[in-house]
Scaffold this motif. Sequence first.
Motif, PDB file in Angstrom:
ATOM      1  N   SER A 152      61.940  -2.595  42.000  1.00 53.91           N
ATOM      2  CA  SER A 152      61.216  -1.576  41.239  1.00 53.91           C
ATOM      3  C   SER A 152      61.016  -0.350  42.115  1.00 53.91           C
ATOM      4  N   THR A 153      60.622   0.735  41.468  1.00 53.69           N
ATOM      5  CA  THR A 153      60.265   1.934  42.227  1.00 53.69           C
ATOM      6  C   THR A 153      58.893   2.406  41.776  1.00 53.69           C
ATOM      7  N   THR A 154      58.171   3.070  42.700  1.00 56.10           N
ATOM      8  CA  THR A 154      56.845   3.595  42.349  1.00 56.10           C
ATOM      9  C   THR A 154      56.909   5.106  42.122  1.00 56.10           C
ATOM     10  N   SER A 187      54.664   0.609  38.701  1.00 59.00           N
ATOM     11  CA  SER A 187      56.049   0.663  39.154  1.00 59.00           C
ATOM     12  C   SER A 187      56.973   0.417  37.967  1.00 59.00           C
TER      13      SER A 187
ATOM     14  N   ARG B  83      60.133  -2.839  46.830  1.00 55.02           N
ATOM     15  CA  ARG B  83      58.679  -2.810  46.582  1.00 55.02           C
ATOM     16  C   ARG B  83      58.178  -4.115  45.977  1.00 55.02           C
TER      17      ARG B  83
END
Lengths: 283, 218
Positions: A152-154, A187, B83
């Motif tokens: 995932s990305t934030t 996210s 993440r």
Amino acid sequence: MANEPHDELDDDRGLPAWSLPADAAGRIAIGVEWPERVTREWAFGDSTGKGVRVCILDSGVEADHLAVGGLEGAIAVVKDEDGELEFVQDTEGDLCGHGTACAGIVHSLAPEASLFSVRVLGAGFKGSGSVLLGGLRWAVDQGFDVINMSLSTTKRHFAEVLHELADSAYFRRTVLVASAHNMPVESYPWRFSSVISVGSHEEPDPMTFFYNPSPPVEFFARGMNVEVAWLGGSTIRSSGNSFATPHVAGICALVMAKHPELTPFQLKSVLYLTANNVGGGAE
Amino acid sequence: MSDLRAAVAAGALGSEEGYRALLQSIVEVARAIFGARASSVFLHDEAADELVFEAVAGEGAEELVGRRFPSSTGVAGWVLVTRQPLVIEELQEDPRFAREAAESTGFVPKGLMAVPLLHEERALGVLEVLDRPQQAAFSLQEMELLGLFANEAAIALDLLQRAREARAVLEDEGGEGAALARLAAKISELEPERREAVDRLLEAVEALVEPPGFDDSL
């Protein structure tokens, strides 16, 4: 089975089908014979995942690991000197072990599904967001049936592009299975409703999965203390939502092999109807 | 303006040490609570695009701080890029992993728990807890507990980075800013009576360096 966007409704003039003319209802007959009650037997009984293409968007995959059973192909997303993305044959395998673990889990559930590795790790952390997006875009363009993304990305400015990609996959019949976050952060892409988001439960059975009536996490699958494939042909025990995700990806592959005509919406409905807390546990 | 600058400078110089101590305390507590052999915090150095040991408790504490390794390979690299938290138990003797692990932990652990340090939109680094000899496999609750620790560590890491950036800005100003900052930091530590005296002196100095003013009532 490479997915093509559905065009049955395109009319003779080549216009896209955004409406349904009065005499056209017969042209959108649903290709699935839905039983009165959807059971696991109907959904994926005797399925091995044969013919379904699963993409592992991760750290690379050790193709010759016994638990993986070979790869259809492997590419790495790298940046050239000008920072442009390149898609090259991946000869390095796995830079962490995680991609091999995910591939092994999918293979253990759907042993005849075809696995393809897209490596988005190793080009540095800086710019890893664009590598991740590039890898996902490439995978969606290839028309894989299932894309497993335990990542995932934030970054919010990536969210919009990711959202478009997730929707585009959804409309092209590519099922995106994404790990949910178990930390209190925003996210993406797992929060989008066009993907199937997965968190962990603590049960040891790989086929036990639950529907969560309180989204954004939609399903819980086995993610704790899982024996997984790792580097150098080894196995380890490991935990995290990132291992729950390939369990659902594997189950999706089983369903899609048996019912290739299902759309992502229908597939998610099948997962719901066969979840242990809905109907699947009773069989 | 100079008061504001001095205040910022004093904060920047005085705080770095404090934030480092806070990070150290976080890894010490994480190690104790999880009954682990070691615990460490890695900071992502954006300029070099590497992970750097910022605080270590337990095994390797002496020699690891400051050591660097690539930002996007291995377990810590995977956790930073994706993440996603990751727990590994019962690691087996794989030479590739052993080499990588030894580089990034100082020893070859049997198991580890790694969690990204996320602050707002940014991934600042990774928190790891290594080897829990007395414990059974990690539970979901423990992973959530580690997530709470990670929040705390991420805030401390963010503050540490800001303090360093502020200091870098001061030092870039030909050393004059840093000299002022050191002075401001020392003044802030004085007894109240002496500080008042220094304040009066500074006001006099300020008046002396002030350019001749214009009467802005005109």
